[in-house]
Design a protein around this motif. Structure first.
Motif, PDB file in Angstrom:
ATOM      1  N   MET A   1     -12.897   9.945 -11.572  1.00  0.00           N
ATOM      2  CA  MET A   1     -12.444   9.002 -10.572  1.00  0.00           C
ATOM      3  C   MET A   1     -10.999   9.314 -10.197  1.00  0.00           C
ATOM      4  O   MET A   1     -10.189   9.572 -11.074  1.00  0.00           O
ATOM      5  N   LYS A   2     -10.724   9.268  -8.894  1.00  0.00           N
ATOM      6  CA  LYS A   2      -9.335   9.413  -8.468  1.00  0.00           C
ATOM      7  C   LYS A   2      -9.061   8.479  -7.301  1.00  0.00           C
ATOM      8  O   LYS A   2      -9.962   8.115  -6.541  1.00  0.00           O
ATOM      9  N   ILE A   3      -7.796   8.069  -7.181  1.00  0.00           N
ATOM     10  CA  ILE A   3      -7.340   7.209  -6.098  1.00  0.00           C
ATOM     11  C   ILE A   3      -6.359   8.006  -5.266  1.00  0.00           C
ATOM     12  O   ILE A   3      -5.437   8.629  -5.803  1.00  0.00           O
ATOM     13  N   GLU A   4      -6.589   7.986  -3.949  1.00  0.00           N
ATOM     14  CA  GLU A   4      -5.715   8.710  -3.038  1.00  0.00           C
ATOM     15  C   GLU A   4      -5.748   8.050  -1.669  1.00  0.00           C
ATOM     16  O   GLU A   4      -6.593   7.187  -1.403  1.00  0.00           O
ATOM     17  N   ASN A   5      -4.807   8.468  -0.830  1.00  0.00           N
ATOM     18  CA  ASN A   5      -4.793   7.966   0.541  1.00  0.00           C
ATOM     19  C   ASN A   5      -6.023   8.441   1.293  1.00  0.00           C
ATOM     20  O   ASN A   5      -6.480   9.573   1.107  1.00  0.00           O
ATOM     21  N   SER A   6      -6.536   7.586   2.145  1.00  0.00           N
ATOM     22  CA  SER A   6      -7.586   7.991   3.070  1.00  0.00           C
ATOM     23  C   SER A   6      -6.959   8.896   4.118  1.00  0.00           C
ATOM     24  O   SER A   6      -5.747   8.887   4.324  1.00  0.00           O
ATOM     25  N   ASN A   7      -7.798   9.682   4.793  1.00  0.00           N
ATOM     26  CA  ASN A   7      -7.318  10.525   5.878  1.00  0.00           C
ATOM     27  C   ASN A   7      -8.163  10.243   7.117  1.00  0.00           C
ATOM     28  O   ASN A   7      -9.143   9.498   7.061  1.00  0.00           O
TER      29      ASN A   7
ATOM     30  N   ASP B   1     -10.506  -3.205  14.822  1.00  0.00           N
ATOM     31  CA  ASP B   1     -10.090  -2.262  15.847  1.00  0.00           C
ATOM     32  C   ASP B   1      -9.813  -0.901  15.195  1.00  0.00           C
ATOM     33  O   ASP B   1      -9.068  -0.807  14.217  1.00  0.00           O
ATOM     34  N   SER B   2     -10.405   0.145  15.744  1.00  0.00           N
ATOM     35  CA  SER B   2     -10.212   1.479  15.164  1.00  0.00           C
ATOM     36  C   SER B   2      -8.746   1.908  15.232  1.00  0.00           C
ATOM     37  O   SER B   2      -8.288   2.663  14.376  1.00  0.00           O
ATOM     38  N   LYS B   3      -8.002   1.419  16.215  1.00  0.00           N
ATOM     39  CA  LYS B   3      -6.563   1.753  16.295  1.00  0.00           C
ATOM     40  C   LYS B   3      -5.826   1.229  15.072  1.00  0.00           C
ATOM     41  O   LYS B   3      -4.938   1.904  14.553  1.00  0.00           O
ATOM     42  N   LEU B   4      -6.188   0.042  14.605  1.00  0.00           N
ATOM     43  CA  LEU B   4      -5.567  -0.534  13.407  1.00  0.00           C
ATOM     44  C   LEU B   4      -5.829   0.350  12.196  1.00  0.00           C
ATOM     45  O   LEU B   4      -4.908   0.680  11.440  1.00  0.00           O
ATOM     46  N   ILE B   5      -7.077   0.733  12.015  1.00  0.00           N
ATOM     47  CA  ILE B   5      -7.444   1.525  10.841  1.00  0.00           C
ATOM     48  C   ILE B   5      -6.776   2.899  10.897  1.00  0.00           C
ATOM     49  O   ILE B   5      -6.221   3.377   9.896  1.00  0.00           O
ATOM     50  N   LYS B   6      -6.797   3.542  12.059  1.00  0.00           N
ATOM     51  CA  LYS B   6      -6.147   4.850  12.194  1.00  0.00           C
ATOM     52  C   LYS B   6      -4.651   4.745  11.946  1.00  0.00           C
ATOM     53  O   LYS B   6      -4.062   5.629  11.312  1.00  0.00           O
ATOM     54  N   LYS B   7      -4.037   3.667  12.415  1.00  0.00           N
ATOM     55  CA  LYS B   7      -2.602   3.459  12.176  1.00  0.00           C
ATOM     56  C   LYS B   7      -2.326   3.331  10.676  1.00  0.00           C
ATOM     57  O   LYS B   7      -1.384   3.927  10.155  1.00  0.00           O
ATOM     58  N   GLU B   8      -3.172   2.575   9.975  1.00  0.00           N
ATOM     59  CA  GLU B   8      -3.005   2.436   8.523  1.00  0.00           C
ATOM     60  C   GLU B   8      -3.155   3.786   7.826  1.00  0.00           C
ATOM     61  O   GLU B   8      -2.401   4.085   6.898  1.00  0.00           O
TER      62      GLU B   8
ATOM     63  N   ILE C   1      -2.594   6.812   9.128  1.00  0.00           N
ATOM     64  CA  ILE C   1      -1.423   7.632   9.461  1.00  0.00           C
ATOM     65  C   ILE C   1      -0.191   7.172   8.675  1.00  0.00           C
ATOM     66  O   ILE C   1       0.602   7.989   8.210  1.00  0.00           O
ATOM     67  N   GLU C   2      -0.053   5.849   8.499  1.00  0.00           N
ATOM     68  CA  GLU C   2       1.086   5.293   7.754  1.00  0.00           C
ATOM     69  C   GLU C   2       0.878   5.354   6.236  1.00  0.00           C
ATOM     70  O   GLU C   2       1.700   4.836   5.480  1.00  0.00           O
ATOM     71  N   LYS C   3      -0.225   5.940   5.807  1.00  0.00           N
ATOM     72  CA  LYS C   3      -0.555   6.082   4.383  1.00  0.00           C
ATOM     73  C   LYS C   3      -0.657   4.726   3.685  1.00  0.00           C
ATOM     74  O   LYS C   3      -0.203   4.531   2.560  1.00  0.00           O
TER      75      LYS C   3
ATOM     76  N   TRP D   1      -9.541   0.306   0.642  1.00  0.00           N
ATOM     77  CA  TRP D   1      -8.725  -0.885   0.860  1.00  0.00           C
ATOM     78  C   TRP D   1      -7.459  -0.466   1.592  1.00  0.00           C
ATOM     79  O   TRP D   1      -7.140   0.712   1.698  1.00  0.00           O
ATOM     80  N   ALA D   2      -6.743  -1.478   2.088  1.00  0.00           N
ATOM     81  CA  ALA D   2      -5.481  -1.233   2.789  1.00  0.00           C
ATOM     82  C   ALA D   2      -4.367  -2.003   2.083  1.00  0.00           C
ATOM     83  O   ALA D   2      -4.629  -3.005   1.406  1.00  0.00           O
ATOM     84  N   THR D   3      -3.145  -1.507   2.250  1.00  0.00           N
ATOM     85  CA  THR D   3      -1.983  -2.198   1.696  1.00  0.00           C
ATOM     86  C   THR D   3      -0.942  -2.403   2.791  1.00  0.00           C
ATOM     87  O   THR D   3      -0.920  -1.697   3.804  1.00  0.00           O
ATOM     88  N   THR D   4      -0.084  -3.362   2.542  1.00  0.00           N
ATOM     89  CA  THR D   4       1.084  -3.585   3.379  1.00  0.00           C
ATOM     90  C   THR D   4       2.174  -4.176   2.491  1.00  0.00           C
ATOM     91  O   THR D   4       1.883  -4.683   1.401  1.00  0.00           O
ATOM     92  N   GLU D   5       3.406  -4.104   2.953  1.00  0.00           N
ATOM     93  CA  GLU D   5       4.514  -4.681   2.196  1.00  0.00           C
ATOM     94  C   GLU D   5       5.035  -5.957   2.833  1.00  0.00           C
ATOM     95  O   GLU D   5       6.031  -6.513   2.383  1.00  0.00           O
ATOM     96  N   SER D   6       4.332  -6.426   3.847  1.00  0.00           N
ATOM     97  CA  SER D   6       4.713  -7.664   4.516  1.00  0.00           C
ATOM     98  C   SER D   6       3.458  -8.298   5.094  1.00  0.00           C
ATOM     99  O   SER D   6       2.607  -7.610   5.657  1.00  0.00           O
TER     100      SER D   6
END
Length: 168
Positions: A1-7, A37-44, A46-48, A63-68
């Motif tokens: 098992m490994k955890i990494e950023n999606s691409n 919205d696919s733009k939201l997911i693609k933005k996430e 790209i922003e890692k 899953w997605a993360t944010t700091e705010s």
């Protein structure tokens, strides 16, 4: 098992997992996710800020993360925290306690970013999820009625959310 950023190659798989999750939510009489919205997911991506668990060369969970997250966490948004959104598990990997793996990862990730908390929310009072997230180490902080939801996905509009927090 490994955890990494999606691409960007993972975007179709992410949407497939979201659809699976939404279909599952509909069987549980809880508020289902809207189509994101696919733009939201693609933005996430790209922003890692989009993540995945890989098991045997297969995407097991995303899953997605944010700091705010001010619209959901309101005045508590000033606290040093990371926020987890849209955990979606591949049906082939349900029951493998992947949220517990995300908890371990998120505590380390938050500590590296000098954050005190890992936070999540879910729309409504989903008793099953509340029990599950508590079992995984989250404190259930209670329900919060959202006020300013214009910038949030549709399932948050006029919603009450369950709030969860994990100390790092």
């Amino acid at each position: 098992m490994k955890i990494e950023n999606s691409n960007l190659k993972d975007v179709d798989k992410i949407f497939e997992l979201y659809k699976n999750a939404t279909d599952f939510q509909k069987t549980k009489s809880v508020v289902p996710w809207p189509e994101f919205d696919s733009k939201l997911i693609k933005k996430e991506v790209i922003e890692k800020r989009q993540w995945k668990i890989i098991i045997n060369n297969e995407v097991a969970c995303v899953w997605a993360t944010t700091e705010s997250d001010p619209e959901i966490w309101q005045e508590r948004n000033d606290d040093p925290a990371i926020y987890i959104h849209r955990i979606s598990t591949n049906p082939n990997f349900r029951g493998r306690n992947l949220v517990e793996e995300i908890v371990k990862w998120s505590k380390d990730y938050a500590a590296k970013k000098n954050k005190k908390y890992v936070r999540m929310d879910t729309v409504g009072e989903n008793i099953g999820l509340i029990k599950h997230y508590k079992k995984c180490g989250f404190e259930f902080l209670g329900l919060s009625k959202l006020e300013d939801t214009d910038k949030l996905p549709a399932h948050y509009h006029n919603a009450t959310v369950s709030l969860f927090q994990l100390s790092v």
